[in-house]
Each structure stands twice: as C-alpha cells, then as structure tokens.
Scaffold this active site. Structure first.
Site, PDB file in Angstrom:
ATOM      1  N   GLY A 290       0.850  -1.184   0.000  1.00  0.00           N
ATOM      2  CA  GLY A 290       0.000   0.000   0.000  1.00  0.00           C
ATOM      3  C   GLY A 290       0.886   1.234   0.000  1.00  0.00           C
ATOM      4  O   GLY A 290       1.071   1.914  -1.006  1.00  0.00           O
ATOM      5  N   TYR A 331       0.639   8.460  15.369  1.00  0.00           N
ATOM      6  CA  TYR A 331       1.830   7.596  15.500  1.00  0.00           C
ATOM      7  C   TYR A 331       3.108   8.395  15.754  1.00  0.00           C
ATOM      8  O   TYR A 331       4.198   7.877  15.544  1.00  0.00           O
ATOM      9  CB  TYR A 331       2.079   6.788  14.219  1.00  0.00           C
ATOM     10  CG  TYR A 331       0.871   6.180  13.568  1.00  0.00           C
ATOM     11  CD1 TYR A 331       0.274   5.044  14.105  1.00  0.00           C
ATOM     12  CD2 TYR A 331       0.364   6.724  12.396  1.00  0.00           C
ATOM     13  CE1 TYR A 331      -0.818   4.473  13.475  1.00  0.00           C
ATOM     14  CE2 TYR A 331      -0.727   6.160  11.763  1.00  0.00           C
ATOM     15  CZ  TYR A 331      -1.320   5.031  12.317  1.00  0.00           C
ATOM     16  OH  TYR A 331      -2.400   4.475  11.685  1.00  0.00           O
ATOM     17  N   CYS A 357      -9.137  21.904  18.002  1.00  0.00           N
ATOM     18  CA  CYS A 357      -9.111  22.224  19.426  1.00  0.00           C
ATOM     19  C   CYS A 357      -8.471  21.122  20.266  1.00  0.00           C
ATOM     20  O   CYS A 357      -9.083  20.599  21.191  1.00  0.00           O
ATOM     21  CB  CYS A 357     -10.536  22.444  19.907  1.00  0.00           C
ATOM     22  SG  CYS A 357     -11.550  20.993  19.605  1.00  0.00           S
ATOM     23  N   TYR A 386      -2.147   6.684   3.682  1.00  0.00           N
ATOM     24  CA  TYR A 386      -2.754   6.862   4.995  1.00  0.00           C
ATOM     25  C   TYR A 386      -2.892   8.356   5.332  1.00  0.00           C
ATOM     26  O   TYR A 386      -2.729   8.764   6.481  1.00  0.00           O
ATOM     27  CB  TYR A 386      -1.959   6.099   6.068  1.00  0.00           C
ATOM     28  CG  TYR A 386      -1.790   4.636   5.708  1.00  0.00           C
ATOM     29  CD1 TYR A 386      -2.881   3.782   5.727  1.00  0.00           C
ATOM     30  CD2 TYR A 386      -0.557   4.125   5.298  1.00  0.00           C
ATOM     31  CE1 TYR A 386      -2.746   2.444   5.352  1.00  0.00           C
ATOM     32  CE2 TYR A 386      -0.413   2.787   4.925  1.00  0.00           C
ATOM     33  CZ  TYR A 386      -1.512   1.962   4.964  1.00  0.00           C
ATOM     34  OH  TYR A 386      -1.381   0.649   4.597  1.00  0.00           O
TER      35      TYR A 386
HETATM   36  N1  LLP Z   1      -2.090  -6.106   3.913  1.00  0.00           N
HETATM   37  C1  LLP Z   1      -2.658  -6.081   5.119  1.00  0.00           C
HETATM   38  C2  LLP Z   1      -3.359  -7.267   5.607  1.00  0.00           C
HETATM   39  C3  LLP Z   1      -2.577  -4.923   5.917  1.00  0.00           C
HETATM   40  O1  LLP Z   1      -3.133  -4.909   7.107  1.00  0.00           O
HETATM   41  C4  LLP Z   1      -1.896  -3.781   5.423  1.00  0.00           C
HETATM   42  C5  LLP Z   1      -1.797  -2.563   6.220  1.00  0.00           C
HETATM   43  C6  LLP Z   1      -1.331  -3.851   4.126  1.00  0.00           C
HETATM   44  C7  LLP Z   1      -1.438  -5.037   3.420  1.00  0.00           C
HETATM   45  C8  LLP Z   1      -0.604  -2.696   3.508  1.00  0.00           C
HETATM   46  O2  LLP Z   1       0.557  -2.391   4.219  1.00  0.00           O
HETATM   47  P1  LLP Z   1       1.591  -1.282   3.662  1.00  0.00           P
HETATM   48  O3  LLP Z   1       2.258  -1.843   2.422  1.00  0.00           O
HETATM   49  O4  LLP Z   1       0.822  -0.069   3.361  1.00  0.00           O
HETATM   50  O5  LLP Z   1       2.542  -1.096   4.781  1.00  0.00           O
HETATM   51  N2  LLP Z   1      -2.273   3.809   9.155  1.00  0.00           N
HETATM   52  C9  LLP Z   1      -0.927   3.344   9.353  1.00  0.00           C
HETATM   53  C10 LLP Z   1      -0.640   2.098   8.573  1.00  0.00           C
HETATM   54  C11 LLP Z   1      -1.620   0.970   8.858  1.00  0.00           C
HETATM   55  C12 LLP Z   1      -1.336  -0.273   8.039  1.00  0.00           C
HETATM   56  C13 LLP Z   1      -2.430  -1.243   8.184  1.00  0.00           C
HETATM   57  N3  LLP Z   1      -2.300  -2.422   7.385  1.00  0.00           N
HETATM   58  C14 LLP Z   1       0.055   4.461   9.020  1.00  0.00           C
HETATM   59  O6  LLP Z   1      -0.370   5.567   8.655  1.00  0.00           O
HETATM   60  O7  LLP Z   1       1.268   4.290   9.172  1.00  0.00           O
END
Ligand code: LLP
Length: 423
Positions: A290, A331, A357, A386
C-alpha cells in the site's frame, strides 16, 4: 519522490508549480503525481517479472477512485479489508479474481457480499471466522477459497500500532497451531484451502523480518504438503517501508538528522531478498503493498494563517490539521515540512500546528523550518499513503480536495466538500 522537486526555489509536482494549484484550488489540499504512482507500481511488478504473481494494491492506503483506475490499467489486483473496499475496487474496475479480503472482523454480510462478487480469496484470521465462512458459503451453495493468515511471532521493528506479526497482536492464527488449523480447514466442505497469508506490519525498514517470515512460510508450505495439505498460493502481505526524512533535498532546506533506522531499502531490495525463498515453493505469489505505492506520490499543502511566539515556543498555525493528516498525531509520524518557495531567510525551530481544538493537533513539533509568514504555504511530504483515508470531519471540518498532476496537466480527483454538505 523524484517527481516533487524545486526549480528556481519553487516546488513543482512534475511540470506544475505547486503554488498555482494551492491558489487555484485552495488549501489544505492533497496533490498527487501520476508518474510517481506508475513508477512505484512498476518497480514492484518489474521486480516480480517472470514469477507467477499478483500485486494486490492495499486500498486502505489511499482509495481515491482515479488513483485506483490508474492501477487497474496497470493490471494491479486489490487487497481489501471491508465490503466498502471491495465495492470501491470493483467500481474502479479491478478483476474480482485479483481481489483478496483480509481483516480480523469480517461481518456476515461482508462475507456474503464477497462471495457474491466472486473475489479470489479470503485471508482468514481465526478458526471461528473460518467456520462462519464455511457456513455462509454452504448456505449460498458456493465454495470459498481461503488462505489462513498465520501470525509468525516475528518482530517487524516498527511502531507498535502498526506491528501485526507478534503473538501479542490480534492478527492471524498462531504459527504453533498452524498444521492442525490448515488440516481442519481442508476438511471443511465449503472451503477451498488454497493459501498461506502473512502480513507482519507496516513501514518496515529492515530486511531481516521479511526474510525470517518468508523462511517460516516456505517451511510451513513444505510441512503442510508432507501432511497432505497442498498450498497453491502465498500472500506475503505488504509493509515495505518508505523514506520520510530528506524526501526532497535542496541546499536551502535543512538536512534532517537520520539514523540507519530511517533509511528505506529500495523496493527491488525488499523483493529480491524474499523472492528466492518464496519462489522455491512453486506457489503463486501475492503481495499487498500500500504505502510503497502511494506514499511518495502525494503531498499535503497548507497555508500559514498565523504565527505565535509565547517566549518559550514558536507556533506556525496552518489551515491543515490532524483531521487532514492524522499520522503525526496518531503515531508521532515524521513528515518532512517544506515551504513552497525557498529563500535565504533565517530558519527557526517551530511547532507546525492546525486549527483543531486539541494539543495533539500538529503536523510537526520542534522542527527547523524556514521562517514563513501569514499567506505563505507549507507542504507536508510523503503524505499520499494513509493521508486522505484517515481524514475526519472532527470540528465540522469539510473533507479537503485532491488533485492529480500529470506533467503540466492537472485534474481535480476529489472536490472539496462545502460546509453545506456536512451531515
Ligand atoms: N495487507 C494487510 C493485511 C494490511 O493490514 C496492510 C496494512 C497492508 C497489506 C498494507 O501495508 P503497507 O504496504 O501499506 O505497509 N495507518 C498506518 C498504517 C496501517 C497499516 C495497516 N495495514 C500508518 O499511517 O502508518
């Protein structure tokens, strides 16, 4: 993020002056580079060339319809975590047979929806969920293809909120009971026991946890086959980390202090370190990136409203807030903050804060930034992942606009909400 760069001290996205976009479409605003997105996707796909694979873009990172359509045109699959994301993926044109469905808490209606839409696979997170999928599929006279998500108890060395592969996390099925779990799944009449899924966390910058996980998965495939459970696909998840510090450099920008822990290996390095191990199994390979596809394709541009100096601290108050980019508040995430126009003015240490606020509403704390005044603009970099998906209406703030840049061409891909549209 090579598609964001300074030319004569002005920030450009591809061939487009960012300040003009801010003036034309207003702030706060997300601005994306089409070519950076395509380059990131292709880097992953090229690293997997010659291997039977599907790159399932994780919609949760950014599900803007127009960005999804670009990925569909590249042949991407989709990783969804809700019926909503399956719906968005289908609406953008993703092939259902390239959609995987993950998540620890799939509702019955979501399972039904996914079966009806004939998605490729459920990534199952518990034995109870497996039984529910078996029942619902039976009722619908279908068979559900599944991969069991294993929790390998491996430390991904990332922020605790986004670490998912440890025993203490809610995700997956304990590796210790994997053999029995797969055998049981294979015995259920409405389940096609097809794959192993794993995803150990997000923003992972070390290669080692991935290599360890790949080895664990490959060994499990062997063990299961020896016990008569054949595995045809491995879904290795996402999690490849990106570089947030010094994302854009220029002699007039402060050099951000980094340690080894801030440096992101390239996508090619991530993939080539696990590929030989996973390839050995002969399985079809799925990846669910992602962040690594969208993070450096986007920036959040805000306008400076006010300045404040209480003798102890200096605040730069901008129109962008935690409601537009939550990552720093949630985070303590670091996003490089740069002015749209560089000059020789003194640099100062400031907190860059929004209008919400809450004292938790900040984009940067104690940050060295060029002195900026009311009416000037600041950009938070590497905000494509994100970012928009985590926006909220808190404080009755309308959702902000998104713009896509392709060279000199510009397209609004999400209109700014008006206050009248608030519910
Ligand atoms: N597959 C699964 C099952 C996941 O839970 C996630 C992300 C991905 C793939 C994609 O992961 P990536 O390649 O994006 O690292 N909101 C947080 C990140 C939460 C990730 C949740 N799961 C942030 O802003 O850092």
């Amino acid at each position: 993020m090579k598609y964001f760069h300074y030319r004569e001290n002005h920030l450009y996205c591809e061939e487009t002056l960012v300040q003009e976009l801010a003036e034309e479409f207003g702030t706060p605003i997300y601005i994306y580079s089409k070519n950076q997105l395509l380059e990131n996707y292709r880097a992953i796909n090229n690293a997997l060339a010659g291997v039977d694979h599907v790159t399932c873009y994780a919609l949760k990172a950014n599900s803007n319809h127009e960005l999804l359509k670009l990925l569909v045109a590249e042949g991407s699959g989709a990783d969804a975590v809700s019926a909503g994301e399956i719906y968005l993926a289908l609406r953008a044109g993703f092939d259902p047979q390239k959609i995987t469905f993950a998540g620890v808490g799939k509702r019955d209606d979501e399972i039904e929806f996914a079966l009806k839409k004939n998605i490729y696979s459920f990534n199952v997170e518990s034995m109870q969920e497996l039984e529910v999928i078996n029942q619902i599929a039976g009722r619908m006279k279908r068979r559900a293809r599944v991969a069991l998500r294993i929790n390998p108890d491996i430390d991904a060395a990332t922020h605790p909120y986004i670490s998912t592969g440890l025993k203490s996390n809610k995700f997956g099925i304990d590796i210790a009971v994997a053999p029995q779990s797969f055998a049981y799944a294979a015995s259920l009449p409405n389940i096609i026991m097809d794959g192993i899924h794993t995803h150990i966390g997000s923003q992972i910058l070390k290669i080692e946890p991935f290599v360890q996980t790949a080895t664990t998965v490959a060994n499990l495939v062997k063990e299961l086959r020896a016990n008569g459970v054949n595995i045809h696909h491995i879904d290795f998840g996402g999690g490849f980390g990106v570089q947030y510090k010094n994302a854009v450099t220029h002699p007039l920008l402060p050099v951000e202090q980094t340690t080894e822990a801030d440096e992101a290996p390239s996508l090619e390095t991530f993939i080539s370190s696990v590929l030989p191990i996973l390839k050995e199994t002969g399985c079809r390979l799925f990846f669910e990136p992602g962040r690594s596809i969208v993070a450096n394709t986007g920036i959040l541009v805000s306008k400076v409203l006010y300045r404040k100096d209480n003798g102890v601290k200096k605040f730069v108050i901008i129109d962008g807030a935690m409601t537009d980019l939550l990552r720093p508040s949630l985070y303590q995430a670091y996003h490089q903050i740069v002015p749209l126009t560089l000059n020789e003015k003194e640099k100062e240490i400031v907190d860059v804060v929004g209008p919400v606020c809450e004292s938790g509403d900040f984009l940067a704390k104690e940050r060295t930034v060029q002195n900026v005044q009311r009416g000037e603009y600041l950009a938070a970099l590497t905000a494509g992942a994100y970012g928009m998906v985590l926006t909220s209406h808190y404080n009755a703030r309308p959702k902000i606009a998104e713009v896509l840049v392709n060279g000199e061409k510009v397209r609004v891909i999400r209109e700014r909400e008006t206050i009248e549209e608030l519910k």
